[in-house]
Design an enzyme around this catalytic site. Structure first.
Site, PDB file in Angstrom:
ATOM      1  CB  SER A  19      -0.984   0.002   1.169  1.00 46.83           C
ATOM      2  OG  SER A  19      -0.323   0.143   2.396  1.00 46.83           O
ATOM      3  CG  HIS A 131       9.735   1.425  12.597  1.00 44.45           C
ATOM      4  ND1 HIS A 131       9.711   0.053  12.562  1.00 44.45           N
ATOM      5  CD2 HIS A 131       9.680   1.768  13.915  1.00 44.45           C
ATOM      6  CE1 HIS A 131       9.651  -0.417  13.793  1.00 44.45           C
ATOM      7  NE2 HIS A 131       9.630   0.602  14.636  1.00 44.45           N
TER       8      HIS A 131
HETATM    9  C1  GRF Z   1       3.970  -0.664   6.866  1.00 45.81           C
HETATM   10  O1  GRF Z   1       3.100  -0.489   7.933  1.00 45.81           O
HETATM   11  C2  GRF Z   1       5.371  -0.287   7.283  1.00 45.81           C
HETATM   12  O2  GRF Z   1       5.420   0.582   8.359  1.00 45.81           O
HETATM   13  C3  GRF Z   1       5.972  -1.600   7.697  1.00 45.81           C
HETATM   14  O3  GRF Z   1       5.398  -2.548   6.835  1.00 45.81           O
HETATM   15  C4  GRF Z   1       4.091  -2.114   6.451  1.00 45.81           C
HETATM   16  C5  GRF Z   1       3.990  -2.297   4.970  1.00 45.81           C
HETATM   17  O4  GRF Z   1       2.687  -2.115   4.494  1.00 45.81           O
HETATM   18  N1  GRF Z   1       7.395  -1.545   7.616  1.00 45.81           N
HETATM   19  P1  GRF Z   1       2.367  -2.099   2.941  1.00 45.81           P
HETATM   20  O5  GRF Z   1       2.930  -3.398   2.353  1.00 45.81           O
HETATM   21  O6  GRF Z   1       3.016  -0.900   2.343  1.00 45.81           O
HETATM   22  O7  GRF Z   1       0.876  -2.062   2.857  1.00 45.81           O
END
Ligand code: GRF
Length: 240
Positions: A19, A131
């Protein structure tokens, strides 16, 4: 920006839904990141939905099977114990791909693998991570002071969202930071606090954090464009 390229090229590394990758794609398509393009998306998971998102937008997308075993050295879980000279075959391939596609900036957007110091040395100040917890400005230390003056623990690693719930804190957040050899401990580029609501689960809280992240990751990438276009401030505003 690579000398032969007119655009600022991103290498985006994912392991799942993507996302945040989508937020970058949307920002580029709506001209919120002028002169930027995604050169390459790499996933260590073949079924990562983010690969489909990339392909839908005709962005080169590659599945890179990941084996952390370092060549000529046993794998050591604690990165502080990994010899500086070691790099796994997977990392060598990843570095070669990023160089081949001339990535100017590497964005870890839900990338669930630790990168070795040797890998990071190949891309100094050019790897950033999202993060889902609050890190202090310089990324180090074990406490963070929120905007209302409350001191909370710093949550690092894969389960930072659940850790915040378990600790019973009222505020958490997300940030984008430079990747350094210590996990989730590099200087912060952008950060935003998010209130934890009564009844929040890991899923509901993480969904709200992601809404913030989609904004932050675009701001963070934009902060790299400013110096290129004559601005003098690499860091974007930190929303606390
Ligand atoms: C995010 O919440 C980021 O903080 C963490 O992994 C998640 C990835 O989400 N490191 P997406 O795959 O971008 O939806």
């Amino acid at each position: 920006m690579s000398s032969q390229n007119l655009s600022f090229r991103l290498g985006v590394l994912i392991s799942g839904s993507g996302s945040n990758l989508q937020a970058i794609i949307d920002a580029i398509e709506t001209r919120k990141l002028p002169g930027t393009e995604i050169a390459l998306v790499v996933s260590n998971k073949a079924d990562a939905y983010g690969l489909q998102r990339a392909l839908k937008h005709r962005i080169p997308a590659i599945y890179l099977p990941w084996n952390q075993q370092s060549e000529g050295a046993p794998f050591v879980a604690s990165r502080s114990l990994v010899s500086k000279a070691t790099i796994s075959e997977s990392e060598s391939r990843l570095a070669a791909l990023l160089q081949l596609f001339q990535a100017d900036l590497i964005v870890l957007a839900g990338w669930m693998r630790i990168l070795s110091p040797t890998f990071l040395e190949k891309f100094p100040q050019r790897v950033i991570n999202i993060h889902p917890a609050l890190l202090p400005d310089d990324g180090t230390g074990s406490t963070f002071t929120t905007r209302n003056g409350t001191q909370i623990p710093v949550f690092r690693g894969l389960h930072a969202v659940q850790q915040a719930l378990d600790a019973g804190v009222k505020i958490t957040g997300s940030c984008v930071h430079f990747v350094t050899p210590e996990v989730d401990a590099g200087p912060v580029i952008c950060r935003e606090e998010v209130a934890i609501e009564k009844g929040d689960t890991e899923e509901t809280l993480h969904e709200r954090l992601k809404v913030v992240e989609h904004r932050l990751i675009v701001e963070a990438v934009k902060s790299f464009l400013l110096p290129l276009s004559g601005g003098n401030d690499r860091y974007c505003q930190i929303y606390t």
